[in-house]
Design an enzyme around this catalytic site. Structure first.
Site, PDB file in Angstrom:
ATOM      1  N   HIS A 134       0.842  -1.194   0.000  1.00 35.62           N
ATOM      2  CA  HIS A 134       0.000   0.000   0.000  1.00 35.62           C
ATOM      3  C   HIS A 134       0.886   1.256   0.000  1.00 35.62           C
ATOM      4  O   HIS A 134       0.593   2.225  -0.691  1.00 35.62           O
ATOM      5  CB  HIS A 134      -0.908  -0.044   1.228  1.00 35.62           C
ATOM      6  CG  HIS A 134      -1.746   1.165   1.387  1.00 35.62           C
ATOM      7  ND1 HIS A 134      -2.646   1.549   0.428  1.00 35.62           N
ATOM      8  CD2 HIS A 134      -1.819   2.082   2.377  1.00 35.62           C
ATOM      9  CE1 HIS A 134      -3.235   2.667   0.831  1.00 35.62           C
ATOM     10  NE2 HIS A 134      -2.747   3.006   2.003  1.00 35.62           N
ATOM     11  N   LYS A 196      -9.259  11.715  -4.166  1.00 35.78           N
ATOM     12  CA  LYS A 196     -10.112  10.948  -3.245  1.00 35.78           C
ATOM     13  C   LYS A 196      -9.697  11.210  -1.802  1.00 35.78           C
ATOM     14  O   LYS A 196      -8.525  11.211  -1.479  1.00 35.78           O
ATOM     15  CB  LYS A 196      -9.974   9.451  -3.523  1.00 35.78           C
ATOM     16  CG  LYS A 196     -10.825   8.583  -2.601  1.00 35.78           C
ATOM     17  CD  LYS A 196     -10.402   7.126  -2.616  1.00 35.78           C
ATOM     18  CE  LYS A 196      -9.472   6.803  -1.478  1.00 35.78           C
ATOM     19  NZ  LYS A 196      -9.110   5.381  -1.385  1.00 35.78           N
ATOM     20  N   ASP A 223      -5.392   0.320  -8.771  1.00 36.44           N
ATOM     21  CA  ASP A 223      -5.363   0.468  -7.309  1.00 36.44           C
ATOM     22  C   ASP A 223      -4.681  -0.752  -6.701  1.00 36.44           C
ATOM     23  O   ASP A 223      -4.591  -1.803  -7.332  1.00 36.44           O
ATOM     24  CB  ASP A 223      -6.793   0.614  -6.770  1.00 36.44           C
ATOM     25  CG  ASP A 223      -6.830   1.411  -5.472  1.00 36.44           C
ATOM     26  OD1 ASP A 223      -5.750   1.776  -4.966  1.00 36.44           O
ATOM     27  OD2 ASP A 223      -7.932   1.671  -4.953  1.00 36.44           O
ATOM     28  N   THR A 228     -14.021  -2.983   0.209  1.00 36.44           N
ATOM     29  CA  THR A 228     -15.476  -2.773   0.132  1.00 36.44           C
ATOM     30  C   THR A 228     -15.906  -2.399  -1.293  1.00 36.44           C
ATOM     31  O   THR A 228     -17.101  -2.419  -1.608  1.00 36.44           O
ATOM     32  CB  THR A 228     -15.909  -1.614   1.044  1.00 36.44           C
ATOM     33  OG1 THR A 228     -15.271  -0.420   0.564  1.00 36.44           O
ATOM     34  CG2 THR A 228     -15.504  -1.864   2.487  1.00 36.44           C
ATOM     35  N   GLY A 230     -15.698   0.559  -2.376  1.00 38.69           N
ATOM     36  CA  GLY A 230     -16.091   1.973  -2.322  1.00 38.69           C
ATOM     37  C   GLY A 230     -15.210   2.838  -3.216  1.00 38.69           C
ATOM     38  O   GLY A 230     -15.724   3.599  -4.056  1.00 38.69           O
TER      39      GLY A 230
HETATM   40  C1  R5P Z   1      -6.614   3.120  -0.139  1.00 36.44           C
HETATM   41  O1  R5P Z   1      -5.845   4.063   0.047  1.00 36.44           O
HETATM   42  C2  R5P Z   1      -6.252   1.942  -0.979  1.00 36.44           C
HETATM   43  O2  R5P Z   1      -5.260   2.271  -1.919  1.00 36.44           O
HETATM   44  C3  R5P Z   1      -7.462   1.354  -1.683  1.00 36.44           C
HETATM   45  O3  R5P Z   1      -8.023   2.332  -2.538  1.00 36.44           O
HETATM   46  C4  R5P Z   1      -8.507   0.925  -0.681  1.00 36.44           C
HETATM   47  O4  R5P Z   1      -7.901   0.094   0.269  1.00 36.44           O
HETATM   48  C5  R5P Z   1      -9.648   0.185  -1.325  1.00 36.44           C
HETATM   49  O5  R5P Z   1     -10.572  -0.136  -0.314  1.00 36.44           O
HETATM   50  P1  R5P Z   1     -12.132  -0.090  -0.587  1.00 36.44           P
HETATM   51  O6  R5P Z   1     -12.387  -1.107  -1.684  1.00 36.44           O
HETATM   52  O7  R5P Z   1     -12.747  -0.509   0.729  1.00 36.44           O
HETATM   53  O8  R5P Z   1     -12.489   1.299  -0.965  1.00 36.44           O
END
Ligand code: R5P
Length: 314
Positions: A134, A196, A223, A228, A230
């Protein structure tokens, strides 16, 4: 007298046996047998079932559900390998445990990703191989060699087979910019970034401005993970609102919290590409799983032979 490490020994925890078998096959070795069990009092136990004395031991465990059991099982396997006089112990973590808790960004919170690094070291790990973190700062939590492997070669090979004319690579947030830029460079495509933000109190996502041209374009969101959904679905919706023709996505680690896949299937997303850093069986053809076993096998082979790991990703 210097004792030479003899061979690669690959030990698999219970989190992702299929991936372990795939890697073993590519390395042309057999998995080292291990007994893993849970006692009626919830305590975990393991026993490595053959000698690993002076061997080059790789222990594969990804942070699959239940996450805390996966982590403790990993620590036990490392401890067992240490007591069994392994020549060297490398922990191989396709999805790093507690990867998102990687900084002290609020008062009175833990930095759990660093704590995991401390625990791995205390257990006896001497090297770490992990994938698509991450945030890169996690590598500096280790006082031992730690390599970040990337799924880029596998994903880029897959994307290159598509018609990428008029396509833009999109990072859903500033944190993912470096990753998206890397993909854009490999694919020779332009890039756009979403602003975001996540409310730290309720985790609600707010999408602000988009930097870059997306109108009339085919967008591919890159990503590190989907949990989730989201982030992905809000980003996709914002891109469509801004005039993007079609949206696809690559989310490397398929966490898929409850109902996420259903939400993806119901959405307008053309395709979602994930990897098998975590065990996941898609229910729809719109979700494609690419195997990163070749990357892990090559990295293990290189570490064993003292060759460069970073050269895999140039
Ligand atoms: C957040 O900073 C990460 O890079 C991902 O965007 C995030 O972990 C995705 O999680 P979700 O699917 O719950 O939005």
């Amino acid at each position: 007298m210097v004792l030479m490490m003899k061979a690669i020994k690959l030990i698999s925890g219970s989190s992702h046996p299929l991936l372990a078998q795939e890697i073993a096959k590519l390395l042309k070795i057999k998995l080292t047998p291990i007994t893993l069990k849970k006692f009626p009092n919830d305590n975990l136990f393991c026993r490595i079932e053959e000698s690993i004395r002076n061997e080059d031991v790789f222990i594969l465990q990804t942070s699959a559900l239940p996450v805390n059991d996966s982590l403790v099982e990993l620590l036990l396997m490392i401890d067992a390998a240490k007591y069994a006089s392994a020549g060297r112990i490398t922990a191989v973590l396709p999805y790093y445990p507690y990867v998102r808790t990687d900084k002290k960004d609020q008062p009175r919170v833990p930095v759990t990703a660093r704590l995991v690094a401390d625990m791995l070291q205390t257990a006896g790990a001497e090297r770490i191989l992990t994938m698509d973190l991450h945030a890169l700062q996690i590598l500096s939590f280790f006082r031992m060699p730690a390599d970040q492997l990337l799924s880029v070669p596998i994903v880029v090979d897959y994307l290159k087979k598509k018609d990428l004319k008029n396509t833009v690579i999109v990072s859903p947030d500033v944190g993912g910019l470096q990753r998206a830029r890397f993909y854009a460079k490999k694919l020779n495509l332009p890039i756009a970034i979403m602003d975001k933000r996540r409310d730290p109190k309720n985790q609600k996502i707010n999408i602000g401005v988009i930097i870059g041209e997306v109108k009339e374009k085919y967008a591919i969101i890159i990503d590190d993970e989907i949990s989730t959904g989201g982030t992905l679905l809000e980003t996709a919706a914002a891109l469509i609102k801004q005039g993007a023709k079609e949206v696809s996505a690559v989310c490397i680690h398929p966490i898929f919290a409850k109902d996420t896949e259903k939400k993806v299937i119901r959405s307008k997303l053309k395709e979602l590409v994930v990897t098998n850093t975590l065990p996941f069986k898609p229910k729809s053809k719109r979700v494609r799983v690419l195997s990163i076993a070749p990357i892990l096998a090559q990295a293990i082979h290189r570490v064993h032979n003292g060759a460069s790991v970073s050269e895999l990703f140039i």
